[in-house]
Design a protein around this motif. Structure first.
Motif, PDB file in Angstrom:
ATOM      1  N   ASP A  19     -10.029 -12.107   0.173  1.00  0.00           N
ATOM      2  CA  ASP A  19      -8.898 -12.961  -0.196  1.00  0.00           C
ATOM      3  C   ASP A  19      -7.558 -12.234  -0.181  1.00  0.00           C
ATOM      4  O   ASP A  19      -6.515 -12.840  -0.417  1.00  0.00           O
ATOM      5  CB  ASP A  19      -9.135 -13.589  -1.569  1.00  0.00           C
ATOM      6  CG  ASP A  19      -9.606 -12.577  -2.606  1.00  0.00           C
ATOM      7  OD1 ASP A  19      -9.239 -11.387  -2.489  1.00  0.00           O
ATOM      8  OD2 ASP A  19     -10.352 -12.975  -3.517  1.00  0.00           O
ATOM      9  N   GLY A  20      -7.564 -10.913   0.070  1.00  0.00           N
ATOM     10  CA  GLY A  20      -6.305 -10.176   0.146  1.00  0.00           C
ATOM     11  C   GLY A  20      -5.692  -9.829  -1.192  1.00  0.00           C
ATOM     12  O   GLY A  20      -4.525  -9.426  -1.258  1.00  0.00           O
ATOM     13  N   LEU A  21      -6.451  -9.960  -2.282  1.00  0.00           N
ATOM     14  CA  LEU A  21      -5.923  -9.699  -3.618  1.00  0.00           C
ATOM     15  C   LEU A  21      -6.138  -8.264  -4.086  1.00  0.00           C
ATOM     16  O   LEU A  21      -5.706  -7.894  -5.166  1.00  0.00           O
ATOM     17  CB  LEU A  21      -6.562 -10.666  -4.620  1.00  0.00           C
ATOM     18  CG  LEU A  21      -6.269 -12.146  -4.379  1.00  0.00           C
ATOM     19  CD1 LEU A  21      -7.026 -13.005  -5.385  1.00  0.00           C
ATOM     20  CD2 LEU A  21      -4.780 -12.436  -4.445  1.00  0.00           C
ATOM     21  N   THR A  22      -6.826  -7.448  -3.295  1.00  0.00           N
ATOM     22  CA  THR A  22      -7.080  -6.061  -3.672  1.00  0.00           C
ATOM     23  C   THR A  22      -5.768  -5.284  -3.742  1.00  0.00           C
ATOM     24  O   THR A  22      -4.921  -5.406  -2.869  1.00  0.00           O
ATOM     25  CB  THR A  22      -8.015  -5.391  -2.652  1.00  0.00           C
ATOM     26  OG1 THR A  22      -9.237  -6.119  -2.603  1.00  0.00           O
ATOM     27  CG2 THR A  22      -8.319  -3.957  -3.055  1.00  0.00           C
ATOM     28  N   ARG A  23      -5.621  -4.469  -4.789  1.00  0.00           N
ATOM     29  CA  ARG A  23      -4.437  -3.634  -4.935  1.00  0.00           C
ATOM     30  C   ARG A  23      -4.856  -2.190  -5.213  1.00  0.00           C
ATOM     31  O   ARG A  23      -5.804  -1.943  -5.949  1.00  0.00           O
ATOM     32  CB  ARG A  23      -3.557  -4.124  -6.094  1.00  0.00           C
ATOM     33  CG  ARG A  23      -3.015  -5.534  -5.902  1.00  0.00           C
ATOM     34  CD  ARG A  23      -1.968  -5.600  -4.802  1.00  0.00           C
ATOM     35  NE  ARG A  23      -1.416  -6.927  -4.668  1.00  0.00           N
ATOM     36  CZ  ARG A  23      -1.881  -7.863  -3.839  1.00  0.00           C
ATOM     37  NH1 ARG A  23      -2.919  -7.594  -3.068  1.00  0.00           N
ATOM     38  NH2 ARG A  23      -1.319  -9.061  -3.773  1.00  0.00           N
TER      39      ARG A  23
END
Length: 299
Positions: A283-287
């Protein structure tokens, strides 16, 4: 005060040692706009900026503004609008993300014990298919996941402890993302064409530490987030595939530090890191790093 300093220092060291921040689709912060206030202070405005680094070389600047109205001792309503700017090897793309509308009902306190419930919605401003120079972008560059989400939660407060349970359920999906890694020239991001996301469930426990002069408060908390199923996408052959390993548990540690300028204004700093993560988070939420700065005013 020494104990508070040691706890805060240890947590900050762990954030940079792990080298991974955490983010979510909204479930972790749905109750943040609600704060105990004096009877004459019924309005709360919050302005915040979140800085972060994600997968590959993507950097983020994600401000938001929220407004909360306390109608009476039992009912309050909170709204929030988010914005996101992502910069990386694909370029820079910025846009409004989501709007939140959350209601809170608080039951009378008895023997330092108090229950409250939360109910609300998340509304996307985009269909998650923002492009740069006509080229499709992965979800890491998108400002929203493109879903209308139902948010439900309950909170139990006992003395200085808070316990939260919540769920975030995608009800309507307008995600039109068209990114294929096969055509991008890089393997840094997975294919997210017509992405479909599953629900999340959360359990959080928070302990509040206050200094004697009430100027500073520290809230170390631990969050358990379970992703209830495998997300999916449509491949280049038009066949829907699941992301194997996208279901499962994430455990996050978070520290919120607040400095009260006076009875009406405060400044807040928040840092977080995951201790357990899912095998894949498409989902592209990794930081890899997250720092949030927030200003609050009550009136």
């Amino acid at each position: 005060m020494k104990k508070i300093f040691l706890v805060s220092s240890a947590f900050l060291i762990s954030v940079f040692a792990f080298g991974q921040g955490c983010s979510d689709a909204g479930i972790c912060s749905i109750g943040n706009g609600f704060h105990p206030t004096a009877k004459e202070l019924k309005n709360n405005i919050e302005v915040a900026a979140i800085f972060g680094a994600g997968e590959s070389d993507v950097k983020y600047f994600s401000p938001f503004v929220s407004y909360t109205r306390q109608f009476n001792e039992k009912f309050a309503l909170s709204t929030k609008i988010t914005f996101s700017s992502a910069t990386g090897s694909f370029g820079t793309r910025a846009a409004f993300g989501d709007a939140f509308l959350i209601g809170k009902y608080t039951f009378p306190e008895k023997n330092k014990k108090q229950w409250s419930t939360l109910f609300g919605w998340k509304f996307p401003f985009t269909s998650s298919n923002l492009k740069i120079n006509g080229y499709s972008l992965p979800l890491d560059y998108q400002s929203s996941l493109g879903t209308f989400d139902l948010l439900l939660g309950t909170n139990f407060k006992y003395s200085q402890w808070d316990f939260n349970v919540a769920v975030q359920i995608p009800v309507f999906n307008i995600n039109k993302n068209s990114y294929f890694k096969e055509y991008s020239g890089t393997d840094d991001f997975p294919t997210t064409n017509l992405f479909q996301r599953k629900s999340d469930a959360l359990f959080r426990t928070t302990y509040t530490l206050n200094t004697k002069n009430q100027k500073f408060s520290f809230k170390p908390n631990v969050l358990f987030i379970y992703h209830l199923g495998e997300d999916s996408f449509e491949n280049i052959y038009g066949i829907r595939e699941n992301y194997v390993g996208s279901e499962g548990l994430t455990i996050n540690g978070n520290l919120i530090s607040t400095y009260n300028l006076n009875k009406q204004q405060s400044i807040e700093v928040s840092v977080a890191t995951p201790f357990v993560v899912r095998d894949i988070r498409p989902d592209g939420l990794t930081r890899s790093f997250v720092l949030a700065l927030q200003y609050k005013i009550l009136f």
